[in-house]
Design an enzyme around this catalytic site. Sequence first.
Site, PDB file in Angstrom:
ATOM      1  N   SER A 156     -45.548  10.247 -24.060  1.00  0.00           N
ATOM      2  CA  SER A 156     -46.051   9.020 -24.680  1.00  0.00           C
ATOM      3  C   SER A 156     -46.870   8.280 -23.626  1.00  0.00           C
ATOM      4  O   SER A 156     -46.673   8.505 -22.417  1.00  0.00           O
ATOM      5  CB  SER A 156     -44.855   8.160 -25.103  1.00  0.00           C
ATOM      6  OG  SER A 156     -45.281   6.849 -25.385  1.00  0.00           O
ATOM      7  N   TYR A 169     -36.791   4.142 -24.041  1.00  0.00           N
ATOM      8  CA  TYR A 169     -37.786   5.062 -24.608  1.00  0.00           C
ATOM      9  C   TYR A 169     -38.824   5.423 -23.539  1.00  0.00           C
ATOM     10  O   TYR A 169     -39.113   6.608 -23.309  1.00  0.00           O
ATOM     11  CB  TYR A 169     -38.460   4.417 -25.822  1.00  0.00           C
ATOM     12  CG  TYR A 169     -39.526   5.288 -26.449  1.00  0.00           C
ATOM     13  CD1 TYR A 169     -39.196   6.296 -27.345  1.00  0.00           C
ATOM     14  CD2 TYR A 169     -40.874   5.111 -26.134  1.00  0.00           C
ATOM     15  CE1 TYR A 169     -40.179   7.101 -27.926  1.00  0.00           C
ATOM     16  CE2 TYR A 169     -41.861   5.911 -26.703  1.00  0.00           C
ATOM     17  CZ  TYR A 169     -41.503   6.899 -27.594  1.00  0.00           C
ATOM     18  OH  TYR A 169     -42.472   7.696 -28.156  1.00  0.00           O
TER      19      TYR A 169
HETATM   20  P1  NAP Z   1     -40.533  10.179 -36.556  1.00  0.00           P
HETATM   21  O1  NAP Z   1     -41.465  10.164 -37.715  1.00  0.00           O
HETATM   22  O2  NAP Z   1     -39.511   9.115 -36.405  1.00  0.00           O
HETATM   23  O3  NAP Z   1     -39.858  11.626 -36.487  1.00  0.00           O
HETATM   24  C1  NAP Z   1     -38.869  11.903 -35.532  1.00  0.00           C
HETATM   25  C2  NAP Z   1     -38.245  13.233 -35.831  1.00  0.00           C
HETATM   26  O4  NAP Z   1     -37.166  13.435 -34.893  1.00  0.00           O
HETATM   27  C3  NAP Z   1     -37.628  13.287 -37.233  1.00  0.00           C
HETATM   28  O5  NAP Z   1     -37.764  14.591 -37.734  1.00  0.00           O
HETATM   29  C4  NAP Z   1     -36.174  12.953 -36.947  1.00  0.00           C
HETATM   30  O6  NAP Z   1     -35.247  13.410 -37.920  1.00  0.00           O
HETATM   31  C5  NAP Z   1     -35.978  13.710 -35.646  1.00  0.00           C
HETATM   32  N1  NAP Z   1     -34.767  13.240 -34.954  1.00  0.00           N
HETATM   33  C6  NAP Z   1     -34.498  12.013 -34.488  1.00  0.00           C
HETATM   34  N2  NAP Z   1     -33.253  11.957 -33.988  1.00  0.00           N
HETATM   35  C7  NAP Z   1     -32.709  13.204 -34.149  1.00  0.00           C
HETATM   36  C8  NAP Z   1     -31.447  13.768 -33.858  1.00  0.00           C
HETATM   37  N3  NAP Z   1     -30.448  13.061 -33.307  1.00  0.00           N
HETATM   38  N4  NAP Z   1     -31.236  15.079 -34.154  1.00  0.00           N
HETATM   39  C9  NAP Z   1     -32.214  15.810 -34.743  1.00  0.00           C
HETATM   40  N5  NAP Z   1     -33.432  15.321 -35.052  1.00  0.00           N
HETATM   41  C10 NAP Z   1     -33.676  14.024 -34.764  1.00  0.00           C
HETATM   42  O7  NAP Z   1     -41.367  10.117 -35.180  1.00  0.00           O
HETATM   43  P2  NAP Z   1     -42.830  10.659 -34.775  1.00  0.00           P
HETATM   44  O8  NAP Z   1     -43.694   9.480 -34.610  1.00  0.00           O
HETATM   45  O9  NAP Z   1     -43.232  11.800 -35.607  1.00  0.00           O
HETATM   46  O10 NAP Z   1     -42.491  11.157 -33.291  1.00  0.00           O
HETATM   47  C11 NAP Z   1     -42.484  12.515 -32.899  1.00  0.00           C
HETATM   48  C12 NAP Z   1     -42.553  12.550 -31.375  1.00  0.00           C
HETATM   49  O11 NAP Z   1     -43.782  11.951 -30.934  1.00  0.00           O
HETATM   50  C13 NAP Z   1     -41.441  11.749 -30.698  1.00  0.00           C
HETATM   51  O12 NAP Z   1     -41.004  12.442 -29.544  1.00  0.00           O
HETATM   52  C14 NAP Z   1     -42.121  10.452 -30.299  1.00  0.00           C
HETATM   53  O13 NAP Z   1     -41.502   9.841 -29.192  1.00  0.00           O
HETATM   54  C15 NAP Z   1     -43.524  10.948 -29.974  1.00  0.00           C
HETATM   55  N6  NAP Z   1     -44.581   9.929 -30.035  1.00  0.00           N
HETATM   56  C16 NAP Z   1     -44.951   9.384 -31.232  1.00  0.00           C
HETATM   57  C17 NAP Z   1     -45.982   8.445 -31.252  1.00  0.00           C
HETATM   58  C18 NAP Z   1     -46.444   7.803 -32.539  1.00  0.00           C
HETATM   59  O14 NAP Z   1     -47.332   6.908 -32.509  1.00  0.00           O
HETATM   60  N7  NAP Z   1     -45.941   8.203 -33.697  1.00  0.00           N
HETATM   61  C19 NAP Z   1     -46.648   8.081 -30.074  1.00  0.00           C
HETATM   62  C20 NAP Z   1     -46.240   8.669 -28.870  1.00  0.00           C
HETATM   63  C21 NAP Z   1     -45.209   9.594 -28.868  1.00  0.00           C
HETATM   64  P3  NAP Z   1     -34.907  12.548 -39.266  1.00  0.00           P
HETATM   65  O15 NAP Z   1     -36.017  12.872 -40.230  1.00  0.00           O
HETATM   66  O16 NAP Z   1     -33.587  13.078 -39.679  1.00  0.00           O
HETATM   67  O17 NAP Z   1     -34.887  11.112 -38.852  1.00  0.00           O
END
Ligand code: NAP
Length: 248
Positions: A156, A169
């Site tokens: 990130s 985070y």
């Molecule tokens: P998201 O929509 O919240 O998706 C997160 C995923 O992780 C979901 O599939 C969730 O499962 C799963 N997860 C969370 N806790 C878990 C656990 N205890 N066991 C198994 N699975 C778990 O987030 P996203 O934005 O797509 O993020 C994906 C990655 O990108 C993350 O590492 C995040 O830090 C990184 N990131 C995102 C952004 C952004 O702007 N979106 C920016 C920088 C970095 P559930 O569906 O069951 O909740």
Amino acid sequence: MNAKDYSYPDNILENRVILITGASDGIGRALTLRAASLGAQVILHGRNVTKLEAVYDEIESVSSNLRPSIALMDLASANAESYQSLASSLTEEFGRLDGLVHNAGILGERFSIEQYDAVLWQQVMHVNVTAAFALTQVCMPLLQAAEDPSIIFTSSGVGRKGKAFWGAYAVSKFATEGLSQVLADEHRQGKLRVNCINPGATRTGMRLAAYPAEDRNALKTPDEILAAYIYLLGPDSKGVTGESLDAQ
Ligand code: NAP
């Protein structure tokens, strides 16, 4: 070539066995669907079977000869036995892993370090860092059994430059960059490549939780940021390791 502008043929991941964590939602879900459409045998990891089955059904409805698999495991509560059992079933079913994408993550809360809850701190560090370490460790023999294996960790912007109120985070993403670099250096002479991707601001549930007031329509969708992931999972990134790429 910039990885975020990478273009690829529609069979670029043909027959690659790829495990994606957090495949039930957001970026992981979009990447899973895209990888399957590009010919990969995808393994959908997550903790919510209903959401995973919906992704599974969507893959089956549009493609392919390769049937997806589901790996159900809550990263917050998984123990050594859970990891070992996942690795054993992958060994039995596929015998190798060509790609491992550590995408699952949690945000925690936006508090100052002074006010950050210690239990929540541990949960965020556990899901975002320790679980990725544990999964990598058990998957290593499967990755070594592949010809052209690739690991992607998810970073990130706040994992490269600290920012107020991003607490555990941000620290977990610094640790993720560190884990990726250490592992890449340990395998510098081998075939395994290990890299990080910073997705950048992307329209997902996590982003909405972090910035509830922003204009969501101004953000890229998960579908629009996948080129760097495909680049690192496919054959054109051979020899690229120890890097941290931007998806946008
Ligand atoms: P998201 O929509 O919240 O998706 C997160 C995923 O992780 C979901 O599939 C969730 O499962 C799963 N997860 C969370 N806790 C878990 C656990 N205890 N066991 C198994 N699975 C778990 O987030 P996203 O934005 O797509 O993020 C994906 C990655 O990108 C993350 O590492 C995040 O830090 C990184 N990131 C995102 C952004 C952004 O702007 N979106 C920016 C920088 C970095 P559930 O569906 O069951 O909740």
